[in-house]
Enzyme design. Structure first.
Site, PDB file in Angstrom:
ATOM      1  N   HIS A  19       0.324 -15.626  -7.542  1.00 12.51           N
ATOM      2  CA  HIS A  19      -0.627 -15.161  -8.565  1.00 12.51           C
ATOM      3  C   HIS A  19       0.080 -14.565  -9.784  1.00 12.51           C
ATOM      4  O   HIS A  19      -0.533 -13.842 -10.554  1.00 12.51           O
ATOM      5  CB  HIS A  19      -1.599 -14.146  -7.948  1.00 12.51           C
ATOM      6  CG  HIS A  19      -2.458 -14.736  -6.867  1.00 12.51           C
ATOM      7  ND1 HIS A  19      -2.705 -14.102  -5.669  1.00 12.51           N
ATOM      8  CD2 HIS A  19      -3.103 -15.928  -6.795  1.00 12.51           C
ATOM      9  CE1 HIS A  19      -3.477 -14.882  -4.918  1.00 12.51           C
ATOM     10  NE2 HIS A  19      -3.731 -15.988  -5.576  1.00 12.51           N
ATOM     11  N   CYS A  56       2.912 -20.602 -26.733  1.00 17.93           N
ATOM     12  CA  CYS A  56       4.266 -21.162 -26.592  1.00 17.93           C
ATOM     13  C   CYS A  56       4.916 -20.822 -25.250  1.00 17.93           C
ATOM     14  O   CYS A  56       6.002 -21.308 -24.955  1.00 17.93           O
ATOM     15  CB  CYS A  56       5.161 -20.701 -27.746  1.00 17.93           C
ATOM     16  SG  CYS A  56       5.654 -18.962 -27.659  1.00 17.93           S
ATOM     17  N   THR A  89       0.831  -1.211   0.000  1.00 18.74           N
ATOM     18  CA  THR A  89       0.000   0.000   0.000  1.00 18.74           C
ATOM     19  C   THR A  89       0.862   1.256   0.000  1.00 18.74           C
ATOM     20  O   THR A  89       0.582   2.212  -0.720  1.00 18.74           O
ATOM     21  CB  THR A  89      -0.920   0.019   1.239  1.00 18.74           C
ATOM     22  OG1 THR A  89      -1.333  -1.306   1.512  1.00 18.74           O
ATOM     23  CG2 THR A  89      -2.140   0.880   0.991  1.00 18.74           C
ATOM     24  N   ASN A 113      -1.287  -7.045  10.425  1.00 19.47           N
ATOM     25  CA  ASN A 113      -2.270  -6.602   9.439  1.00 19.47           C
ATOM     26  C   ASN A 113      -3.115  -5.480  10.031  1.00 19.47           C
ATOM     27  O   ASN A 113      -3.240  -5.368  11.240  1.00 19.47           O
ATOM     28  CB  ASN A 113      -3.183  -7.779   9.038  1.00 19.47           C
ATOM     29  CG  ASN A 113      -4.025  -7.453   7.824  1.00 19.47           C
ATOM     30  OD1 ASN A 113      -3.501  -7.008   6.809  1.00 19.47           O
ATOM     31  ND2 ASN A 113      -5.332  -7.646   7.928  1.00 19.47           N
ATOM     32  N   SER A 149      -1.955  -9.240   4.921  1.00 23.23           N
ATOM     33  CA  SER A 149      -2.977 -10.041   4.234  1.00 23.23           C
ATOM     34  C   SER A 149      -4.162 -10.235   5.170  1.00 23.23           C
ATOM     35  O   SER A 149      -3.976 -10.494   6.365  1.00 23.23           O
ATOM     36  CB  SER A 149      -2.422 -11.408   3.831  1.00 23.23           C
ATOM     37  OG  SER A 149      -3.474 -12.230   3.341  1.00 23.23           O
TER      38      SER A 149
HETATM   39 ZN   LIG Z   1       4.098 -17.674 -28.682  1.00 18.21          ZN
END
Ligand SMILES: [Zn+2]
Length: 250
Positions: A122, A133, A29, A221, A196
């Protein structure tokens, strides 16, 4: 800052030898990273594009790239703060077992946490990848092309669709990353959950793996979390202040 909490944190870090760290939006933040889910979050005003829609529809690809372009300047210019740097120091002190983050801002990497000690659960907004690819590159070219043409960018190697290298809604987490993080959490003698709210599963189950295996547990937190009652030390406040001050005293 409360002196007794800081003292307790210093003591726990001092005793620890294998720390598993789990970070969420609250650690970034103060680096001016927008919080996507909070009360002022971007998703309050727009519905997320799901991965399946991105694959299936040109309109959804355009919508997703427009959303990413909007936030690009903020992500590109953001700098790591004292908490990110404190975690690098923890690694240099040979106390960091693994750092697993829910954040996609790439600021742990930018601060200098080494590749083998970092799991970005993530993914990261600091790179884009080809759906066909798997080729990765920095977002610069794709952002420029999309900004100029309004056409979703394609891979220069195979012509496949490019997308930011983050886990989208409707996409599962990378099992390899998740397993590595679980194993390191279980092997830890101290678990830190930083910034978190610990509500987004399965990521928020990671600290629990270590706690159930006997590790001590620190939660820092702003706001309550569902795991507060499990904490050895629960600090209500800004993670940047407490962590930087504590690590500076090791
Ligand atoms: Zn590609």
């Amino acid at each position: 800052m409360q002196a007794n909490w800081l003292e307790a944190l210093v003591r726990l870090l001092d005793e620890a030898q294998r720390v598993f760290v789990f970070t969420g939006a609250g650690i970034s933040t103060r680096s001016n990273i927008p919080d996507f889910r909070g009360p002022q979050g971007i998703y309050k005003d727009r519905s997320p594009v799901y991965f399946q829609e991105f694959v299936a529809s040109e309109a959804s690809r355009r919508e997703y790239w427009a959303f990413k372009l909007e936030g690009y300047g903020a992500f590109r210019d953001a700098q790591p703060n004292a908490a990110h740097h404190a975690l690098v120091t923890l690694e240099k002190l040979r106390k960091l077992n693994l750092l697993a983050t829910q954040n996609v801002d790439g600021l742990h990497q930018a601060a200098g946490t080494s590749h083998e000690r970092l799991v970005e659960l993530h993914g990261s907004n600091r790179s884009v990848e080809c759906l066909e690819c798997g080729r990765q590159e920095s977002p610069e070219r794709c952002m420029k092309e999309f900004e100029a043409s309004g056409e979703p960018p394609k891979c220069i190697a195979c012509g496949g669709w490019m997308k930011p290298a983050v886990v989208m809604f409707g996409q599962g987490l990378d099992m390899g990353r998740l397993r590595k993080a679980q194993a390191c959490s279980r092997a830890a003698d101290l678990v830190l959950a930083l910034g978190s709210s610990l509500v987004v599963t399965p990521a928020s189950d990671l600290p629990l793996a270590g706690v159930q295996a006997g590790a001590k547990y620190v939660i820092i937190n702003q706001g309550a979390t569902p795991q507060d009652r499990l904490a050895t030390l629960r600090i209500e406040g800004d993670v940047v202040d407490y962590l930087a001050a504590a690590v500076a005293r090791l």
